[in-house]
Write a protein that holds these residues in place. Sequence first.
Motif, PDB file in Angstrom:
ATOM      1  N   SER A  15       0.813  -1.221   0.000  1.00  0.00           N
ATOM      2  CA  SER A  15       0.000   0.000   0.000  1.00  0.00           C
ATOM      3  C   SER A  15       0.848   1.273   0.000  1.00  0.00           C
ATOM      4  CB  SER A  15      -0.927   0.014   1.216  1.00  0.00           C
ATOM      5  OG  SER A  15      -0.196   0.175   2.423  1.00  0.00           O
ATOM      6  N   VAL A  16       2.152   1.127   0.187  1.00  0.00           N
ATOM      7  CA  VAL A  16       3.046   2.294   0.261  1.00  0.00           C
ATOM      8  C   VAL A  16       3.803   2.445  -1.047  1.00  0.00           C
ATOM      9  CG1 VAL A  16       4.971   3.362   1.493  1.00  0.00           C
ATOM     10  CG2 VAL A  16       3.281   2.005   2.761  1.00  0.00           C
ATOM     11  N   GLY A  17       3.647   3.588  -1.682  1.00  0.00           N
ATOM     12  CA  GLY A  17       4.324   3.842  -2.946  1.00  0.00           C
ATOM     13  C   GLY A  17       5.762   4.277  -2.754  1.00  0.00           C
ATOM     14  N   SER A  18       6.475   4.378  -3.859  1.00  0.00           N
ATOM     15  CA  SER A  18       7.894   4.717  -3.786  1.00  0.00           C
ATOM     16  C   SER A  18       8.127   6.100  -3.188  1.00  0.00           C
ATOM     17  CB  SER A  18       8.528   4.636  -5.180  1.00  0.00           C
ATOM     18  OG  SER A  18       7.866   5.509  -6.081  1.00  0.00           O
ATOM     19  N   GLY A  19       7.214   7.037  -3.462  1.00  0.00           N
ATOM     20  CA  GLY A  19       7.395   8.387  -2.948  1.00  0.00           C
ATOM     21  C   GLY A  19       7.234   8.510  -1.450  1.00  0.00           C
ATOM     22  N   SER A  20       6.556   7.529  -0.845  1.00  0.00           N
ATOM     23  CA  SER A  20       6.325   7.557   0.602  1.00  0.00           C
ATOM     24  C   SER A  20       7.166   6.536   1.349  1.00  0.00           C
ATOM     25  CB  SER A  20       4.840   7.288   0.894  1.00  0.00           C
ATOM     26  OG  SER A  20       4.014   8.219   0.230  1.00  0.00           O
ATOM     27  N   CYS A  21       8.033   5.846   0.630  1.00  0.00           N
ATOM     28  CA  CYS A  21       8.810   4.758   1.229  1.00  0.00           C
ATOM     29  C   CYS A  21      10.171   5.275   1.700  1.00  0.00           C
ATOM     30  CB  CYS A  21       9.006   3.637   0.210  1.00  0.00           C
ATOM     31  SG  CYS A  21       9.919   2.212   0.839  1.00  0.00           S
ATOM     32  N   SER A  22      10.439   5.098   2.983  1.00  0.00           N
ATOM     33  CA  SER A  22      11.735   5.509   3.525  1.00  0.00           C
ATOM     34  C   SER A  22      12.708   4.338   3.613  1.00  0.00           C
ATOM     35  CB  SER A  22      11.553   6.130   4.914  1.00  0.00           C
ATOM     36  OG  SER A  22      10.911   5.227   5.788  1.00  0.00           O
ATOM     37  N   ASN A  23      12.244   3.138   3.277  1.00  0.00           N
ATOM     38  CA  ASN A  23      13.096   1.953   3.258  1.00  0.00           C
ATOM     39  C   ASN A  23      13.363   1.563   1.800  1.00  0.00           C
ATOM     40  OD1 ASN A  23      13.097   1.768   6.099  1.00  0.00           O
ATOM     41  ND2 ASN A  23      11.171   0.631   6.084  1.00  0.00           N
ATOM     42  N   TYR A  24      13.911   0.379   1.605  1.00  0.00           N
ATOM     43  CA  TYR A  24      14.139  -0.087   0.245  1.00  0.00           C
ATOM     44  C   TYR A  24      12.797  -0.332  -0.445  1.00  0.00           C
ATOM     45  CZ  TYR A  24      15.297  -3.128  -3.649  1.00  0.00           C
ATOM     46  OH  TYR A  24      15.376  -3.687  -4.900  1.00  0.00           O
ATOM     47  N   PHE A  25      12.695   0.075  -1.691  1.00  0.00           N
ATOM     48  CA  PHE A  25      11.470  -0.100  -2.476  1.00  0.00           C
ATOM     49  C   PHE A  25      11.751  -1.065  -3.620  1.00  0.00           C
ATOM     50  CE2 PHE A  25       8.255   0.931  -5.646  1.00  0.00           C
ATOM     51  CZ  PHE A  25       7.108   1.007  -4.863  1.00  0.00           C
ATOM     52  N   PRO A  26      11.352  -2.336  -3.494  1.00  0.00           N
ATOM     53  CA  PRO A  26      11.662  -3.314  -4.529  1.00  0.00           C
ATOM     54  C   PRO A  26      10.800  -3.209  -5.767  1.00  0.00           C
ATOM     55  CG  PRO A  26      10.446  -4.360  -2.771  1.00  0.00           C
ATOM     56  CD  PRO A  26      10.721  -2.964  -2.314  1.00  0.00           C
ATOM     57  N   GLY A  27       9.658  -2.545  -5.657  1.00  0.00           N
ATOM     58  CA  GLY A  27       8.775  -2.413  -6.811  1.00  0.00           C
ATOM     59  C   GLY A  27       7.372  -2.842  -6.495  1.00  0.00           C
ATOM     60  N   GLU A  28       7.237  -3.900  -5.707  1.00  0.00           N
ATOM     61  CA  GLU A  28       5.907  -4.369  -5.324  1.00  0.00           C
ATOM     62  C   GLU A  28       5.315  -3.513  -4.220  1.00  0.00           C
ATOM     63  OE1 GLU A  28       8.166  -7.906  -6.800  1.00  0.00           O
ATOM     64  OE2 GLU A  28       8.546  -6.179  -5.556  1.00  0.00           O
ATOM     65  N   GLY A  29       6.148  -2.808  -3.533  1.00  0.00           N
ATOM     66  CA  GLY A  29       5.718  -1.993  -2.407  1.00  0.00           C
ATOM     67  C   GLY A  29       6.942  -1.569  -1.610  1.00  0.00           C
ATOM     68  N   CYS A  30       6.707  -1.092  -0.406  1.00  0.00           N
ATOM     69  CA  CYS A  30       7.803  -0.611   0.441  1.00  0.00           C
ATOM     70  C   CYS A  30       8.234  -1.705   1.412  1.00  0.00           C
ATOM     71  CB  CYS A  30       7.328   0.618   1.226  1.00  0.00           C
ATOM     72  SG  CYS A  30       8.609   1.388   2.236  1.00  0.00           S
ATOM     73  N   ALA A  31       9.510  -2.007   1.422  1.00  0.00           N
ATOM     74  CA  ALA A  31      10.019  -3.026   2.347  1.00  0.00           C
ATOM     75  C   ALA A  31       9.824  -2.560   3.786  1.00  0.00           C
ATOM     76  CB  ALA A  31      11.495  -3.291   2.078  1.00  0.00           C
ATOM     77  N   LYS A  32       9.313  -3.450   4.621  1.00  0.00           N
ATOM     78  CA  LYS A  32       9.148  -3.129   6.031  1.00  0.00           C
ATOM     79  C   LYS A  32      10.527  -3.026   6.680  1.00  0.00           C
ATOM     80  CE  LYS A  32       4.585  -5.276   6.247  1.00  0.00           C
ATOM     81  NZ  LYS A  32       3.697  -6.248   6.907  1.00  0.00           N
ATOM     82  N   THR A  33      10.613  -2.216   7.718  1.00  0.00           N
ATOM     83  CA  THR A  33      11.908  -1.917   8.329  1.00  0.00           C
ATOM     84  C   THR A  33      12.648  -3.173   8.745  1.00  0.00           C
ATOM     85  OG1 THR A  33      11.090   0.229   9.096  1.00  0.00           O
ATOM     86  CG2 THR A  33      13.045  -0.667  10.201  1.00  0.00           C
TER      87      THR A  33
END
Length: 323
Positions: free
Chosen positions: A173-191
């Motif tokens: 549910s988290v896009g690349s613009g809102s992701c502060s962790n690694y963003f693999p493409g499917e979403g934002c990696a959890k911390t």
Amino acid sequence: MKARFLNRWVLLLLIFSVTFLGCNNDDDMSVLTDPIGDNNGGGDDDGGGPQSGTQGEITLYRVSGNDIQKIRDYQVSGQDIAYQNDVARHQQLWGFTKDVVPVAHRNKMNEFMIYNGSVTGSAGYVVQTKQDLSTWQMGLAINFADDQNELLYTIIHEFGHILTLNDTQIDASVGSGSCSNYFPGEGCAKTDSYINKMHSLYWADIWEEFQNAQNDESAHQAFYVKYQDRFVTNYAATNPGEDIAEVFATFVTRNNRPAGNTIAEKKILLMYDYPELVQLREYIRENLGSNRGRARSILPSPGSWKKANTLGNAKSSHCGHKH
């Protein structure tokens, strides 16, 4: 080897852009497409008769614990008719998959595809079946399954994608613009996800250099040569998604715990920090070892697949991780 959501009503044609994360497609294969999600019926009674596959699809199964139940046979011709009728071989491939994927993890794998890999040149893939990454489809190429060593390594690698990209690891549910962790493409990696940990430890310092090399094949190759002691195989340098799948496969298939003299070895040691991954390693090694009534071990050796010594498309999305 990764995948994007296939909408129930839309047939997404994902073209072989390889990597497992961010819609990871492994280099040697494009994503098989099927309107998955309409899994309420069996066989071909799900909307007007047999469907024609565009990516070598032969038979699609639903995963139910230890068993697979046919969802549909695709319209096939030529040699694929024999492949489709060889249900015993389908069950054998599923049996190998069960040897790798414990029942507790099969709730993340709700579909199993038998396909002809000649269309895409791939031996296996995974693709998400729900947008939230909670369930996945695994596919195995029946015509490339005679090499048992590569088949088993492929299953382990593909399982590594599901393991590191499912909804417990990635927030879709988290896009690349809102992701502060690694963003693999499917979403934002959890911390605390496996891939975010590996990225922060062993990719962050070279991330800008990697991104600058993505658009140029020769630059990407130079990147690998410069940092090859960081990767367990050439293919692992494709991107972090393929890297962690290759690290997981090496972690499982390597007999001895490494000393940690290189970053590649440190990545393997990182897997040992997670008791649940060590438990998975033991499960797979026991099932593929010679202590299961087999005359010899069928555990594959590390990096035992045809493209281990090649570099995938760094910019490809992980949609439909194909191997």
